[in-house]
Structures are given as C-alpha cells and as structure tokens.
Motif scaffolding. Sequence first.
Motif, short mmCIF file in Angstrom:
data_model
loop_
_atom_site.label_atom_id
_atom_site.label_comp_id
_atom_site.label_asym_id
_atom_site.label_seq_id
_atom_site.Cartn_x
_atom_site.Cartn_y
_atom_site.Cartn_z
N LEU A 267 0.84 -1.18 0.00
CA LEU A 267 0.00 0.00 0.00
C LEU A 267 0.88 1.24 0.00
CD1 LEU A 267 -2.61 -1.11 2.65
CD2 LEU A 267 -2.97 -0.85 0.18
N PRO A 268 0.42 2.30 -0.63
CA PRO A 268 1.24 3.50 -0.69
C PRO A 268 1.70 3.97 0.69
CG PRO A 268 -0.67 3.73 -2.10
CD PRO A 268 -0.82 2.42 -1.39
N SER A 269 0.83 3.89 1.67
CA SER A 269 1.24 4.38 2.99
C SER A 269 2.36 3.50 3.57
CB SER A 269 0.06 4.43 3.93
OG SER A 269 -0.46 3.13 4.05
N ASP A 270 2.26 2.19 3.30
CA ASP A 270 3.32 1.30 3.77
C ASP A 270 4.64 1.67 3.13
OD1 ASP A 270 1.43 -0.03 5.11
OD2 ASP A 270 1.25 -1.69 3.68
N VAL A 271 4.54 1.97 1.86
CA VAL A 271 5.77 2.29 1.12
C VAL A 271 6.43 3.52 1.69
CG1 VAL A 271 6.69 3.03 -1.09
CG2 VAL A 271 5.01 1.20 -1.00
N SER A 272 5.64 4.57 1.87
CA SER A 272 6.29 5.79 2.33
C SER A 272 6.80 5.62 3.76
CB SER A 272 5.33 6.98 2.22
OG SER A 272 4.33 6.88 3.18
N ALA A 273 6.07 4.82 4.55
CA ALA A 273 6.55 4.57 5.91
C ALA A 273 7.86 3.80 5.85
CB ALA A 273 5.51 3.77 6.69
N ALA A 274 7.89 2.80 4.95
CA ALA A 274 9.11 2.00 4.83
C ALA A 274 10.28 2.87 4.40
CB ALA A 274 8.90 0.86 3.84
N LEU A 275 10.01 3.74 3.44
CA LEU A 275 11.10 4.57 2.95
C LEU A 275 11.59 5.53 4.02
CD1 LEU A 275 10.00 5.42 -0.69
CD2 LEU A 275 11.74 3.83 0.07
N GLN A 276 10.65 6.06 4.80
CA GLN A 276 11.07 7.01 5.81
C GLN A 276 11.80 6.33 6.95
OE1 GLN A 276 7.48 9.37 6.04
NE2 GLN A 276 8.38 10.20 4.18
N SER A 277 11.46 5.06 7.17
CA SER A 277 12.10 4.39 8.29
C SER A 277 13.44 3.79 7.88
CB SER A 277 11.21 3.28 8.84
OG SER A 277 11.18 2.22 7.92
N LEU A 278 13.77 3.89 6.60
CA LEU A 278 15.08 3.40 6.17
C LEU A 278 16.16 4.15 6.94
CD1 LEU A 278 15.02 3.22 2.26
CD2 LEU A 278 15.54 1.37 3.81
N PRO A 279 17.07 3.43 7.54
CA PRO A 279 18.11 4.13 8.29
C PRO A 279 19.02 4.90 7.35
CG PRO A 279 18.56 1.79 8.18
CD PRO A 279 17.26 2.00 7.49
N ALA A 280 19.80 5.75 7.91
CA ALA A 280 20.55 6.71 7.12
C ALA A 280 21.23 6.09 5.90
CB ALA A 280 21.58 7.39 8.00
N LEU A 281 22.12 5.17 6.13
CA LEU A 281 22.91 4.69 4.99
C LEU A 281 23.35 3.25 5.21
CD1 LEU A 281 25.68 7.09 3.68
CD2 LEU A 281 23.80 6.08 2.44
N THR A 282 23.31 2.49 4.13
CA THR A 282 23.79 1.11 4.20
C THR A 282 25.01 0.97 3.32
OG1 THR A 282 21.54 0.33 4.52
CG2 THR A 282 23.17 -1.30 3.85
N ALA A 283 26.04 0.34 3.84
CA ALA A 283 27.24 0.08 3.05
C ALA A 283 27.13 -1.27 2.37
CB ALA A 283 28.46 0.09 3.97
N LEU A 284 27.68 -1.36 1.17
CA LEU A 284 27.91 -2.67 0.56
C LEU A 284 29.42 -2.86 0.62
CD1 LEU A 284 27.35 -5.21 -1.02
CD2 LEU A 284 27.28 -3.85 -3.11
N ALA A 285 29.85 -3.56 1.65
CA ALA A 285 31.27 -3.70 1.90
C ALA A 285 31.76 -5.01 1.32
CB ALA A 285 31.56 -3.66 3.40
N SER A 286 32.86 -4.94 0.58
CA SER A 286 33.40 -6.18 0.03
C SER A 286 34.86 -5.98 -0.30
CB SER A 286 32.65 -6.58 -1.23
OG SER A 286 32.93 -5.65 -2.26
N PHE A 287 35.55 -7.08 -0.36
CA PHE A 287 36.91 -7.08 -0.88
C PHE A 287 36.77 -7.01 -2.41
CE2 PHE A 287 40.61 -9.38 -2.47
CZ PHE A 287 41.61 -8.71 -1.81
N PRO A 288 37.65 -6.27 -3.09
CA PRO A 288 37.50 -6.20 -4.56
C PRO A 288 37.48 -7.59 -5.19
CG PRO A 288 39.20 -4.68 -3.79
CD PRO A 288 38.78 -5.49 -2.59
N GLY A 289 36.67 -7.72 -6.23
CA GLY A 289 36.60 -9.01 -6.92
C GLY A 289 35.63 -9.97 -6.28
N SER A 290 34.79 -9.46 -5.39
CA SER A 290 33.87 -10.35 -4.68
C SER A 290 32.44 -10.31 -5.21
CB SER A 290 33.86 -10.01 -3.19
OG SER A 290 35.15 -10.15 -2.65
N GLY A 291 32.24 -9.63 -6.30
CA GLY A 291 30.91 -9.65 -6.91
C GLY A 291 30.04 -8.46 -6.54
#
Length: 317
Positions: free
Chosen positions: A90-114
């Motif tokens: 539902l649209p309200s779920d979506v906007s709630a989900a987006l707003q509750s997304l925490p500041a930032l997520t890292a995609l951490a990997s060693f180079p060459g790991s996909g």
Amino acid sequence: MALQGWRFFGVSATIIIYIGGVLFLSMNNIPGSHPKRPRIERFAEFPSFHSPRFPMPSRKMTIRWCRDLKYINRDLPIYADYKSDFYTALPSDVSAALQSLPALTALASFPGSGNTWLRYLLQQATGILTGSIYKDYGLLKTGFPAENVCNSSVLLVKTHEWGSKAWAPFSKAILLVRDPEKAIIAEFNRQSGGHIGFASPDRYKRTKGKYWQQFVSNKLKGWEMMNLSWARNFTGSIKVVFYDDLVHHTERELRSILDFLQFPINEQLMRCAIMRKEGIFRRKKRLLSFDPYTEAMRAEVQNRRRIVYGLLGRQEP
Ligand SMILES: *[C@@H]1O[C@H](CO)[C@@H](O)[C@H](O)[C@H]1NC(C)=O
Ligand SMILES: *[C@@H]1O[C@H](CO)[C@@H](O)[C@H](O)[C@H]1NC(C)=O
Ligand SMILES: CC(=O)N[C@H]1CO[C@H](CO)[C@@H](O)[C@@H]1O
C-alpha cells in the motif's frame, strides 16, 4: 608594436593551451577520497565483460533495466507513482518503509567479490540506484550513474574500505564475502589485465612467481581484515552475504537482502530481476592452462578462509 602583438598572442596561446591541458588532466583524474587505491573498477567478477568480443566496456554496453532507475526521494514520496510501481504494498506502507530506512547502508566487500553484480541485481529488483564511495567512469557509463553518491538518496553504497573512518557514515552494512581464491584471481586480473581483462600467464610467473606470491599474501591479509573488521568492529547491524549463495540461490538471497534493507519487494520487478540475473554478463571460466596457486599457497588461502568463514558463522565442508 607588431612584435608586441605577436608576443601577446604567443603568451595568450601558451596560457590557453596550459589551462586546457590542466582542465583535461583534471577531468580525467578527479581526486577521490582514497588516492592510494585504484579507482577504476570494472566488472572484475565477470571475466567475459572484458572479453575481446566486448573490447571497451564503456562503449555500447547498455543494460536493459526492468524499470527506469531513480534515486530514493525521501522528502517527497509521490504516492501516485508508488501506487503503480509498488503494487504489492500500500502507498502508505511504502512511504513509511522509505522514511524508516536508516541513514545509509554500506555494501562492503573485498575487490573481486561480486559487488558490481549485486548492485546490478538490486538495481533491477528495486529500480533504485546504488551508490559508491568511488567514482569509476567505466561503471558510471554502463548503468551505475550514482557512482560517487554516498547519501540516503541511493539504496546502498559500495565500499572496499574498512576501519572506523570507513564505516562512520553507515548505520548498516551488507558484507559480501567470496572465496579468497577466486576473489584474489579476479583482483589480479583486474589490476593487470587492462582492457582484455585477464592477467597473462606470464604475469603469474613474473620474477619467478614471487610477484604473484607476494600479491596473494598481501591480498589475503586484506581479504581477512576486510571481512573480519566489518564483521567484528562495525557497530551497526550487519548482514553477511556469501557470493556462492548469491550465485546458487539468487532470489532467496535478494529477498533477504531487501528485507534487511527494509525495502518493500515488488514481485514484478523481482521476477524481472531474476530473469535477467546474468544480464549482459555471461560468466565464463577463464581457462588457465595452469593452476596459479602452488600447494603451499592454496593451503594458506584455504586455512585463512576456514578461519574467517568460521568466525562469520559459516561451516565449511
Ligand atoms: C546526494 O549526493 C548527490 C551527489 O553528491 C547530490 O547531488 C544529492 O543532492 C544528494 N542528495 C541528498 C538527499 O542529500
Ligand atoms: C577492532 O576492535 C579490536 C578491539 O575490539 C581492535 O583491537 C582492532 O584494532 C579493531 N580493528 C579495526 C580494524 O578497527
Ligand atoms: C581486524 C581483525 O579483526 N583482524 C583479525 C583477523 O583475523 C586474525 C585471525 O585470523 C586476527 O588475529 C586479527 O586480529
């Protein structure tokens, strides 16, 4: 008078050429935040991406996206748009989900790991751009226009760094882990293969193999630090994703990653992403006519892998 005119002309031309040269150089070499690391990273994990059939990755390589990619716009959720796109929520779920997304997520990997492949999959499955702390022009042109974007307008941000400075901006992290044997070869190819994308067999034998040996031992340390320092010392929540699982159970892993990101799953996009999971990359094994790892090297790599995988909670057969 005429002489002065000529001198003036000469000086002006010199200055213009000089400025032009400086501009040209700076455009091609924008200083990043990590000057010691190579900033160009192509699809190291997809050897065929560099194959002679596709000589220049930056040209003519267009990825067909399941949906036009966009940034997350947290301030102005456009309900009508979300209604049609995220029809499972539902649209309200979506906007709630987006707003509750925490500041930032890292995609951490060693180079060459996909990591590029995972970014590709996530962009397919969400229609949202992924960022990076680096600015790789090759990627910028081939479907990752949010290179160098490191804020909440992207789904997650790629990094190969570790240490307190590296994880300061992030409140969550996905740690992508690949078998060091494969990751190190991928990295060796990336660093020495140029456009063709493979290290020639000669390179492994350089200085009687000492160069390659040193490379493996350095990279193995880096691989271990990368994995363990994020897993142990990063204070935000972390999800470890093993590359092999991503290959063999792509949909299951993608779902669990999106769940971790608290991003609503759009079933239509998910189906599309799975259908196109290989995209323009057809993974093909490079047939080296010899095994670049000596027995001792392999034993060391496997030993390290067992320790690290064990610490990350994965049982090795
Ligand atoms: C994120 O960073 C990009 C590039 O640095 C910038 O253009 C954009 O305005 C930023 N967005 C937010 C929400 O801070
Ligand atoms: C991680 O924390 C340990 C102490 O818990 C410390 O000794 C180590 O240096 C830290 N490593 C990194 C990379 O920050
Ligand atoms: C940064 C970090 O956690 N390094 C550890 C890596 O693993 C070895 C043992 O395998 C530890 O001794 C290090 O402290």
